[in-house]
Design a protein around this motif. Structure first.
Motif, mmCIF file in Angstrom:
data_model
loop_
_atom_site.group_PDB
_atom_site.id
_atom_site.type_symbol
_atom_site.label_atom_id
_atom_site.label_comp_id
_atom_site.label_asym_id
_atom_site.label_seq_id
_atom_site.Cartn_x
_atom_site.Cartn_y
_atom_site.Cartn_z
ATOM 1 N N ASP A 195 -63.813 -4.378 -55.541
ATOM 2 C CA ASP A 195 -63.257 -5.496 -56.634
ATOM 3 C C ASP A 195 -64.009 -5.386 -57.958
ATOM 4 O OD1 ASP A 195 -62.454 -6.509 -54.022
ATOM 5 O OD2 ASP A 195 -63.925 -8.048 -53.751
ATOM 6 N N GLU A 252 -55.141 1.786 -52.381
ATOM 7 C CA GLU A 252 -54.004 1.540 -52.837
ATOM 8 C C GLU A 252 -53.317 -0.002 -52.910
ATOM 9 O OE1 GLU A 252 -52.388 6.101 -51.629
ATOM 10 O OE2 GLU A 252 -51.618 4.231 -50.304
ATOM 11 N N SER A 253 -53.618 -0.267 -51.541
ATOM 12 C CA SER A 253 -53.039 -1.691 -51.168
ATOM 13 C C SER A 253 -53.761 -2.726 -52.307
ATOM 14 C CB SER A 253 -53.307 -2.108 -49.661
ATOM 15 O OG SER A 253 -52.820 -3.482 -49.469
ATOM 16 N N ALA A 254 -55.140 -2.831 -52.257
ATOM 17 C CA ALA A 254 -55.745 -3.626 -52.983
ATOM 18 C C ALA A 254 -55.322 -3.517 -54.497
ATOM 19 C CB ALA A 254 -57.438 -3.194 -52.771
ATOM 20 N N GLU A 256 -52.543 -2.422 -55.689
ATOM 21 C CA GLU A 256 -51.118 -2.847 -55.889
ATOM 22 C C GLU A 256 -51.230 -4.512 -55.882
ATOM 23 O OE1 GLU A 256 -46.538 -1.978 -54.108
ATOM 24 O OE2 GLU A 256 -48.509 -1.317 -53.044
ATOM 25 N N LYS A 257 -51.953 -4.931 -54.969
ATOM 26 C CA LYS A 257 -51.868 -6.373 -54.834
ATOM 27 C C LYS A 257 -52.305 -7.215 -56.032
ATOM 28 C CE LYS A 257 -54.136 -10.139 -52.007
ATOM 29 N NZ LYS A 257 -54.653 -10.615 -50.713
ATOM 30 N N ALA A 258 -53.411 -6.441 -56.910
ATOM 31 C CA ALA A 258 -53.909 -6.919 -57.984
ATOM 32 C C ALA A 258 -53.159 -6.561 -59.190
ATOM 33 C CB ALA A 258 -55.331 -6.344 -58.189
ATOM 34 N N GLY A 259 -52.208 -5.966 -59.125
ATOM 35 C CA GLY A 259 -51.201 -5.447 -60.362
ATOM 36 C C GLY A 259 -51.850 -4.756 -61.270
ATOM 37 N N THR A 262 -52.121 2.062 -59.688
ATOM 38 C CA THR A 262 -52.518 2.615 -58.364
ATOM 39 C C THR A 262 -53.173 4.126 -58.116
ATOM 40 O OG1 THR A 262 -50.413 3.074 -57.761
ATOM 41 C CG2 THR A 262 -51.193 1.067 -57.091
#
Length: 358
Positions: A195, A252-254, A256-259, A262
């Motif tokens: 985070d 990668e997922s985190a 991408e989710k945050a914009g 990656t």
């Protein structure tokens, strides 16, 4: 009524240092050095933009304490870089400042003679001279941006900067990074959490205004444009590694989710090697396997390496220092380094070109 002293009660002394402009005039960039830095930054940007399929590898001593040994390492790395240039872009790790949880040697700039004399101006001169020599050799350099004042003295010689796990959460370092001239990697937190790095990447791409110093050493309101080339560096944490394929997929997922970007860089040291430098080649091998299996997010690696393996404590008698051995974290030695780099290049050479984006 007499006034009691209220200011500087715990300040023993203040010494005025050379200004950034004066140091740069004393030790100016040659045309060769300027070209090395420019090309180094651009090649890393191209890798991050997927215009260049190679991996970039920031590799070298945990910290620099002996410029002679550093230059011997740089010369060897330059030769090795030419051998693997079609697959890997090697960048010399040149760390002059070391963050400390409590106390300890803070690095070459702060204490160049390793005797608590804190001849910072000497340290700045030694650091800049070494970076000039490295750049004249044609080798791009990377460092950790720790003290927010230091970049004014040496950032013109740096192609890539790291923000460490202890400072990724710092507003001061996020603001500073938004004004750095080259790409910057943010490490995940010491507890392994991603985070703080994600939030740093969200912050650093925007303009900021903060107090800094100008080239003449004056306190100045600094306004930045924002840095569009920030990315995450996975270094493990909380006693656990995070370079495995599952951890990388979760990162990668985190991201991408945050914009945010990656792009992922893996630090083969620290918790990712359980603080055992000898395990770093295994991490490199694992990353190579992930790329063979289709990973496209990993764009870089960081490796702690020196002329000789291991590390040593700083002795009271500095004549007892062993040449080419780290005085901070343990490193792999040169023979292991060369073999690990060649093995990685051979493994990924044919696969990397498929990762270029149109």
């Amino acid at each position: 009524m007499s006034h009691q002293q209220l200011d500087d009660l715990n300040i023993e002394s203040q010494d005025v240092l050379i200004t950034p402009r004066a140091l740069k005039e004393k030790l100016p960039l040659s045309d060769q050095a300027a070209d090395t830095v420019y090309r180094g930054r651009q090649q890393i940007r191209d890798i991050l933009d997927r215009k260049d399929p190679r991996l970039f590898v920031v590799i070298g001593p945990c910290s620099i304490h002996d410029p002679k040994a550093a230059m011997e390492y740089a010369e060897r790395l330059k030769t090795l870089a030419a051998k693997v240039d079609d697959a890997l872009f090697l960048v010399l790790r040149v760390y002059f400042e070391k963050p400390r949880t409590t106390v300890g040697w803070k690095g070459l700039i702060n204490d160049p003679y390793m005797n608590d004399s804190f001849k910072v101006e000497d340290g700045l001169n030694i650091a800049r001279k070494l970076l000039l020599d490295v750049a004249d050799l044609g080798l791009a350099a990377a460092t950790e941006a720790l003290d927010p004042t230091t970049p004014q003295y040496i950032q013109d010689l740096i192609s890539w900067s790291a923000i460490g796990a202890r400072t990724t959460e710092s507003q001061t370092h996020r603001e500073m990074s938004s004004g750095l001239s080259g790409p910057v990697g943010f490490k995940n937190g010491t507890d392994g959490s991603l985070d703080v790095a994600v939030n740093a990447m969200l912050s650093v791409r925007h303009p900021h205004r903060f107090l800094g110093i100008d080239p003449d050493g004056r306190v100045a309101l600094t306004t930045t444009k924002g840095n569009q080339y920030a990315h995450v560096v996975l270094r493990g944490g909380g006693g656990k590694p995070n370079y495995d394929s599952v951890s990388v997929a979760l990162a990668e997922s985190a991201l991408e989710k945050a914009g945010v970007s990656t792009n992922i860089m893996v630090d083969c040291s620290h918790a990712n090697s359980n603080k055992d430098p000898g395990l770093q080649p295994l991490v490199m091998e694992n990353i190579g396997n992930q790329i063979l299996e289709g990973n496209t997010s990993i764009v870089g690696l960081m490796v702690e390496s020196h002329l000789k393996e291991g590390n040593q404590k700083i002795p009271a008698n500095l004549d007892e220092l062993e040449y080419g051995v780290s005085v901070t974290d343990g490193c792999i030695g040169w023979d292991t380094t060369e073999q690990a780099i060649v093995n990685l290049a051979d493994k990924v050479r044919d696969t990397l070109p498929r990762r270029v984006r149109d």
